[in-house]
Design an enzyme around this catalytic site. Structure first.
Site, PDB file in Angstrom:
ATOM      1  N   LYS A 101      -8.091  -2.875   2.055  1.00 33.25           N
ATOM      2  CA  LYS A 101      -8.152  -2.191   3.343  1.00 33.25           C
ATOM      3  C   LYS A 101      -9.236  -2.781   4.263  1.00 33.25           C
ATOM      4  CE  LYS A 101      -4.827   0.784   2.423  1.00 33.25           C
ATOM      5  NZ  LYS A 101      -4.535   0.983   1.038  1.00 33.25           N
TER       6      LYS A 101
HETATM    7  C1  PLP Z   1      -3.590   2.296   0.527  1.00 34.08           C
HETATM    8  C2  PLP Z   1      -2.769   3.387   1.090  1.00 34.08           C
HETATM    9  C3  PLP Z   1      -2.783   4.680   0.548  1.00 34.08           C
HETATM   10  C4  PLP Z   1      -3.464   5.039  -0.737  1.00 34.08           C
HETATM   11  O1  PLP Z   1      -4.786   4.701  -0.830  1.00 34.08           O
HETATM   12  P1  PLP Z   1      -5.462   4.371  -2.248  1.00 34.08           P
HETATM   13  O2  PLP Z   1      -6.904   4.309  -1.900  1.00 34.08           O
HETATM   14  O3  PLP Z   1      -4.881   3.097  -2.733  1.00 34.08           O
HETATM   15  O4  PLP Z   1      -5.158   5.518  -3.162  1.00 34.08           O
HETATM   16  C5  PLP Z   1      -2.054   5.666   1.188  1.00 34.08           C
HETATM   17  N1  PLP Z   1      -1.322   5.401   2.274  1.00 34.08           N
HETATM   18  C6  PLP Z   1      -1.268   4.178   2.818  1.00 34.08           C
HETATM   19  C7  PLP Z   1      -0.462   3.959   4.045  1.00 34.08           C
HETATM   20  C8  PLP Z   1      -1.968   3.131   2.227  1.00 34.08           C
HETATM   21  O5  PLP Z   1      -1.876   1.904   2.750  1.00 34.08           O
END
Ligand code: PLP
Length: 391
Positions: free
Chosen positions: A189
């Site tokens: 992210k």
């Molecule tokens: C990464 C992501 C999540 C989940 O996050 P995690 O930290 O991996 O549990 C949820 N929604 C979207 C759109 C994502 O890209």
């Protein structure tokens, strides 16, 4: 066995963790206090301040953030939550895990692949408890319009802002427009702590509930007990352990401080992609006309209809370019497919575009030369042999 990353010329994603994060982690390790404590609290305060809200709860993942929002809504059997199918499975999964039913919605268009207000209007019913909007790639979904529709039905709006920390839109900062804002700090992210997340809630009592639920509803934290001498605490509800560590929060504070700088790089790279891809008109670019703020989290494109995506992916891979797909529609996964007959599918925009989606590399360690390389290889891959040189 080493822990090197795979050898690629241009990786899909990368983080900007460096000397500052290493120093911050060292400080935590030297302090001897590793579980959630003052560094985590400071991270929450700094994140909340940057978002323009009074408080936030740091958690162990974006999935945990979504789960806590669903728990704060006291979601259960018989309850429905409208979710975009074109998203990561986490939001639908947390609805289902609470015993609720995810009701899949289509997106607006290939140019704007976020949940369509018209779909929300169509799907809202007496059992609808919430609507999830996801800010695809860091670009704002039509949250205010959807919030108006949802509120008229007494339903909440949960913003899956996993791609979109600190994005200002005309409607407000993403994650603060609906009733809950859920963020992810996974390694891929914009802002990473390895694994982690953050939750915001419009109503302070709901954030208080989330704070209790993320740590077993104990009335006094381990840190408080250690620093006030008293060991007494009560448990006034049923919760989980979704706490981050001081180590991850130290990384988060440093990443938050450099987010604007990283974003400027991402913005420049996205504009470079758009400029170069203008000479390959058979490739579509979602959000190409979006000029306001974005997290520039993903560089998604649409391949020409009928072109086999696998061949393009392997051609790019041969040239050291890693790609991905955001997303394979959730409603078509075996766990979520309603009937055995795929002819039942009913999200035409999502289904038409899903097979054409491809995500190109984008991260703050890339250079404009990397973008040129990706576009050169991509152009050769989408055009019949020989044409690339002559156009
Ligand atoms: C990464 C992501 C999540 C989940 O996050 P995690 O930290 O991996 O549990 C949820 N929604 C979207 C759109 C994502 O890209």
């Amino acid at each position: 066995m080493g822990i090197e990353k795979p050898a690629l010329r241009v990786a899909l994603a990368d983080n900007t963790v460096g000397a500052a994060e290493i120093a911050a982690v060292n400080e935590v390790l030297t302090s001897g206090w590793l579980s959630a404590g003052p560094v985590t609290r400071t991270f929450e305060e700094e994140f909340a301040e940057a978002m323009g809200v009074t408080d936030a709860v740091a958690v162990s993942s974006g999935t945990a953030a979504l789960h806590l929002a669903m728990l704060a809504l006291n979601l259960g059997p018989g309850d429905e939550v409208i979710v975009p199918s074109l998203s990561f499975v986490a939001s639908a999964a947390m609805v289902a895990l609470c015993g609720g039913t995810p009701v899949f919605a289509d997106v607006l268009s290939a140019e704007e692949p976020t949940i369509a207000p018209a779909e929300v209007r169509r799907l809202l019913g007496p059992r609808t408890r919430a609507v999830v909007v996801m800010h695809y790639g860091g670009y704002p979904a039509r949250t205010a319009e959807i919030a108006d529709l949802a509120r008229a039905h007494g339903a909440a709006v949960v913003e899956d802002a996993a791609h979109a920390p600190l994005v200002r839109s005309p409607e407000g900062t993403l994650g603060t427009i609906g009733d809950f804002g859920c963020f992810s700090f996974h390694a891929t992210k914009n802002l990473t702590t390895g694994e982690g997340g953050m939750v915001l809630a419009r109503r302070p009592e709901q954030l208080d509930l989330i704070r209790l639920k993320h740590s077993h509803h104990v009335t006094r934290t381990t840190w408080e007990r250690a620093h006030t001498g008293g060991s007494d605490y009560d448990v006034n509800g049923i919760g989980l352990n979704y706490r981050p560590t001081e180590i991850s929060s130290a990384i988060g504070r440093t990443q938050l401080a450099r987010l604007a700088e990283d974003r400027a790089v991402r913005r420049r790279l996205v504009h470079r992609y758009r400029d170069l891809l203008r000479s390959v008109p058979e490739i579509g670019i979602p959000f190409a006309r979006h000029v306001a703020d974005s997290a520039f989290h993903l560089m998604a494109i649409l391949l020409p209809a009928g072109l086999p995506r696998d061949a393009v992916v392997s051609r790019l891979r041969d040239e050291g370019v890693q790609t991905s797909v955001h997303y394979r529609p959730t409603h078509l996964f075996s766990a979520y497919r309603e009937g055995p007959d795929p002819a039942e599918r009913r999200l035409p925009v999502t289904e038409r575009m899903a097979g054409r989606l491809l995500t190109l590399p984008l991260h703050a360690r890339m250079t404009e030369d990397d973008v040129t390389h990706v576009v050169t290889v991509l152009t050769a891959a989408v055009r019949p042999a020989g044409r690339a040189e002559t156009t």
